[in-house]
Design an enzyme around this catalytic site. Sequence first.
Site, PDB file in Angstrom:
ATOM      1  N   SER A 171      14.780 -12.318 -58.562  1.00  0.00           N
ATOM      2  CA  SER A 171      16.217 -12.352 -58.780  1.00  0.00           C
ATOM      3  C   SER A 171      16.639 -13.154 -60.008  1.00  0.00           C
ATOM      4  O   SER A 171      16.224 -12.844 -61.114  1.00  0.00           O
ATOM      5  CB  SER A 171      16.891 -12.863 -57.517  1.00  0.00           C
ATOM      6  OG  SER A 171      18.267 -12.683 -57.610  1.00  0.00           O
ATOM      7  N   HIS A 172      17.398 -14.213 -59.810  1.00  0.00           N
ATOM      8  CA  HIS A 172      17.947 -14.976 -60.944  1.00  0.00           C
ATOM      9  C   HIS A 172      16.964 -16.026 -61.452  1.00  0.00           C
ATOM     10  O   HIS A 172      17.265 -16.749 -62.395  1.00  0.00           O
ATOM     11  CB  HIS A 172      19.236 -15.675 -60.519  1.00  0.00           C
ATOM     12  CG  HIS A 172      19.022 -16.634 -59.393  1.00  0.00           C
ATOM     13  ND1 HIS A 172      18.752 -16.218 -58.112  1.00  0.00           N
ATOM     14  CD2 HIS A 172      18.993 -17.975 -59.370  1.00  0.00           C
ATOM     15  CE1 HIS A 172      18.579 -17.268 -57.341  1.00  0.00           C
ATOM     16  NE2 HIS A 172      18.718 -18.355 -58.069  1.00  0.00           N
TER      17      HIS A 172
ATOM     18  N   LYS B  58      10.559  -8.480 -51.915  1.00  0.00           N
ATOM     19  CA  LYS B  58      11.515  -8.399 -50.812  1.00  0.00           C
ATOM     20  C   LYS B  58      11.276  -7.086 -50.069  1.00  0.00           C
ATOM     21  O   LYS B  58      11.001  -6.060 -50.699  1.00  0.00           O
ATOM     22  CB  LYS B  58      12.957  -8.381 -51.341  1.00  0.00           C
ATOM     23  CG  LYS B  58      13.296  -9.507 -52.306  1.00  0.00           C
ATOM     24  CD  LYS B  58      14.798  -9.588 -52.574  1.00  0.00           C
ATOM     25  CE  LYS B  58      15.221  -8.799 -53.785  1.00  0.00           C
ATOM     26  NZ  LYS B  58      16.631  -9.040 -54.181  1.00  0.00           N
TER      27      LYS B  58
ATOM     28  N   ASP C 277      22.385 -10.466 -62.792  1.00  0.00           N
ATOM     29  CA  ASP C 277      21.139 -11.243 -62.777  1.00  0.00           C
ATOM     30  C   ASP C 277      19.903 -10.354 -62.892  1.00  0.00           C
ATOM     31  O   ASP C 277      20.001  -9.150 -63.118  1.00  0.00           O
ATOM     32  CB  ASP C 277      21.071 -12.120 -61.522  1.00  0.00           C
ATOM     33  CG  ASP C 277      20.902 -11.298 -60.256  1.00  0.00           C
ATOM     34  OD1 ASP C 277      21.367 -10.143 -60.238  1.00  0.00           O
ATOM     35  OD2 ASP C 277      20.303 -11.803 -59.285  1.00  0.00           O
TER      36      ASP C 277
ATOM     37  N   ASP D 252      17.798  -8.883 -60.877  1.00  0.00           N
ATOM     38  CA  ASP D 252      17.660  -7.660 -60.080  1.00  0.00           C
ATOM     39  C   ASP D 252      18.977  -6.926 -59.860  1.00  0.00           C
ATOM     40  O   ASP D 252      19.042  -5.989 -59.059  1.00  0.00           O
ATOM     41  CB  ASP D 252      16.985  -7.977 -58.736  1.00  0.00           C
ATOM     42  CG  ASP D 252      17.796  -8.934 -57.882  1.00  0.00           C
ATOM     43  OD1 ASP D 252      18.526  -9.776 -58.453  1.00  0.00           O
ATOM     44  OD2 ASP D 252      17.714  -8.852 -56.640  1.00  0.00           O
TER      45      ASP D 252
ATOM     46  N   ASP E 180      21.953  -7.719 -58.517  1.00  0.00           N
ATOM     47  CA  ASP E 180      22.850  -7.822 -57.359  1.00  0.00           C
ATOM     48  C   ASP E 180      23.946  -8.874 -57.532  1.00  0.00           C
ATOM     49  O   ASP E 180      24.889  -8.927 -56.757  1.00  0.00           O
ATOM     50  CB  ASP E 180      22.068  -8.038 -56.049  1.00  0.00           C
ATOM     51  CG  ASP E 180      21.147  -9.241 -56.079  1.00  0.00           C
ATOM     52  OD1 ASP E 180      21.094  -9.938 -57.119  1.00  0.00           O
ATOM     53  OD2 ASP E 180      20.462  -9.482 -55.059  1.00  0.00           O
ATOM     54  N   ARG E 181      23.835  -9.719 -58.560  1.00  0.00           N
ATOM     55  CA  ARG E 181      24.886 -10.724 -58.778  1.00  0.00           C
ATOM     56  C   ARG E 181      25.858 -10.266 -59.859  1.00  0.00           C
ATOM     57  O   ARG E 181      25.540  -9.408 -60.667  1.00  0.00           O
ATOM     58  CB  ARG E 181      24.275 -12.053 -59.218  1.00  0.00           C
ATOM     59  CG  ARG E 181      23.407 -12.678 -58.162  1.00  0.00           C
ATOM     60  CD  ARG E 181      22.964 -14.061 -58.594  1.00  0.00           C
ATOM     61  NE  ARG E 181      22.181 -14.668 -57.517  1.00  0.00           N
ATOM     62  CZ  ARG E 181      22.084 -15.961 -57.309  1.00  0.00           C
ATOM     63  NH1 ARG E 181      22.703 -16.798 -58.112  1.00  0.00           N
ATOM     64  NH2 ARG E 181      21.371 -16.414 -56.308  1.00  0.00           N
TER      65      ARG E 181
ATOM     66  N   SER F 223      27.683 -17.669 -54.674  1.00  0.00           N
ATOM     67  CA  SER F 223      26.612 -17.613 -55.668  1.00  0.00           C
ATOM     68  C   SER F 223      26.658 -16.323 -56.486  1.00  0.00           C
ATOM     69  O   SER F 223      25.635 -15.692 -56.711  1.00  0.00           O
ATOM     70  CB  SER F 223      25.263 -17.742 -54.962  1.00  0.00           C
ATOM     71  OG  SER F 223      25.178 -16.766 -53.937  1.00  0.00           O
TER      72      SER F 223
ATOM     73  N   LYS G  44      24.268  -7.082 -51.984  1.00  0.00           N
ATOM     74  CA  LYS G  44      25.313  -7.397 -52.939  1.00  0.00           C
ATOM     75  C   LYS G  44      25.070  -6.556 -54.185  1.00  0.00           C
ATOM     76  O   LYS G  44      23.955  -6.090 -54.413  1.00  0.00           O
ATOM     77  CB  LYS G  44      25.379  -8.891 -53.222  1.00  0.00           C
ATOM     78  CG  LYS G  44      24.117  -9.544 -53.753  1.00  0.00           C
ATOM     79  CD  LYS G  44      24.362 -11.054 -53.840  1.00  0.00           C
ATOM     80  CE  LYS G  44      23.206 -11.796 -54.482  1.00  0.00           C
ATOM     81  NZ  LYS G  44      22.178 -12.211 -53.512  1.00  0.00           N
TER      82      LYS G  44
ATOM     83  N   ARG H  24      21.969 -28.394 -52.626  1.00  0.00           N
ATOM     84  CA  ARG H  24      23.233 -27.850 -53.120  1.00  0.00           C
ATOM     85  C   ARG H  24      24.370 -28.552 -52.385  1.00  0.00           C
ATOM     86  O   ARG H  24      24.343 -28.664 -51.150  1.00  0.00           O
ATOM     87  CB  ARG H  24      23.317 -26.346 -52.854  1.00  0.00           C
ATOM     88  CG  ARG H  24      22.186 -25.525 -53.460  1.00  0.00           C
ATOM     89  CD  ARG H  24      22.633 -24.067 -53.615  1.00  0.00           C
ATOM     90  NE  ARG H  24      21.529 -23.143 -53.815  1.00  0.00           N
ATOM     91  CZ  ARG H  24      20.868 -22.982 -54.966  1.00  0.00           C
ATOM     92  NH1 ARG H  24      21.160 -23.737 -56.001  1.00  0.00           N
ATOM     93  NH2 ARG H  24      19.893 -22.083 -55.062  1.00  0.00           N
TER      94      ARG H  24
END
Length: 545
Positions: A113-114, A126, A279, A281, A283-284, A367, A378, A498
């Site tokens: 991902s990111h 995944k 990002d 992949d 999804d963001r 996020s 997402k 976080r």
Amino acid sequence: MNIISIVTTPYSDQKPGTSGLRKKVTVFQQPHYLENFVQSIFNVVPELKNHLLILGGDGRFYNARALQTILKIAAANGIKRVMVGEQGLLSTPAVSCLIRKYHAAGGIILSASHNPGGVNGDFGIKFNSANGGPAPTSLTNKIYDISKNIKTYQIAETGDISLDTQQSSYLGDMRVDVINSVNDYANLMQQLFDFSTIKTLFTSRAFSMCFDAMHAVTGPYAKEIFENRLSANIDAVINGVPLEDFGGTHPDPNLAHTSELIARLNTGINAAEFGAASDGDGDRNMILGRNFFVNPSDSLAIMTANAHLLPGYSQGLRGAARSLPTSRAVDKVSEEIGIDCYETPTGWKYFGNLLDDKRITLCGEESFGSGSDHIREKDGIWAVLFWLNLIAIKQQSVEEITRSHWKRYGRHYYTRHDYEAINSDTAETLVQNLRNQTSSLIGNQYGNYKVLLCDDFSYTDPVDNSLTEKLGIRVIFEDESRIIFRLSGTGTEGSTLRIYIEKYVRDPALHERATQTVLAELITIANTIADIENHFGRSHPDAIT
Ligand code: VG1
Ligand code: CO
């Protein structure tokens, strides 16, 4: 074709986190590491046998090698057919779309991902289930259990299959279709949004956009959708060629990693009016106006308030959902329009049941993630199209839309402070200390703020009643302000703490202030409650979003 059984020894660290198994590339390069995990998936999901599997990745280093290995293990495990993206590329939302469209038994996405990529970067895998969504925790736990005891895996002894061009071939009895990575997904987007209105926006006046694909997977999707189908300006997509190391950059769409995009929006007479990034992949999403940043929690609230204006959502929303640390901006909208709003743990997998049970239509996370019931992930490009469609209908800028939203519903000032790569034991101790004092904090006064509620969030899924615990410490104050503490589940080095901080301000006269200033007192309170300085020897985070 020869199928062989390879004797292997298990690894003890193959526990998927918030979103799949994510490790350094070098960890995945250990002998049998990938093979063990993939065989564990096939052992736990027998439905894959004799069925269709969707396979692709974000193009990062080790994707190409891993894809060939997975194809050979799939063939040896009796998978009937695999659809794999051309060049091995498929975004996470595209995999979700394809699983649903072609009724696949599941999908495998190769991405961290990111997280940064390249030889010294991160890699990930995944598994998505037949509904198109990330495997639920019950399933990932089973995969992890199997991986701890695995003794053999099956693999076909055969050469590699070319993924360079669209074509069909066979690995033994298993059919492999190399498909266009973009078309099915782009067609779905065209059904959801009013492409002709968006096209008019680009062609009728000097409206221009800039989309930063960050040398990750969305480049080909963005070019087809924005440039080809919507006639956006010819330079609408930057960094549009997927590269194994993302061009040495960090494919995380936030203000810290998108200087070229920000420059395109904020400087020059031909500055773009609308900006976005996605990002690794796909999804963001990050949404920008000229000199204006849309907080992702606000974006979800704005989408919820306006969805009925868009063709794909004109029948209204069933409900909405947000993850625990996402601001409560969407709650305000849901209350006013009379729909249910769910609070879920961090991670998209928790939205799956709510979507499948038709309880919600929209959902999102702080996020930089938002999505709807069109798939079970997402979806970065979907969010960009949502905003473009809204701008085209309202004929207002990103800033105007956001400010009028605040005026109507109030503004949730919001920030996230991350302390990265900290010693895991220290991080655990800090969280355990917080856990121990949850009940004693209630009623405490810190400056202007009095603690109304404090607990360690747990979640009972309303559809299957499964219980998930220890999801984050939340401190809620009497004026609706909140502080949430939790440890990241996607990092590959030590732990990341976080801290999410939010304050609701109703009065429009107070909506122009700087976020970190408005939240300064709460940030100090957060540091005091968690005793950050004593644990970490510092009180300044590595990243602020
Ligand atoms: C982070 C985000 C979370 C998101 C997850 C996967 O998880 O906080 O909201 O669902 O990444 O996103 P964590 O556990 O590190 O806080 V992606 O786009 O990295 O698959
Ligand atoms: Co992602």
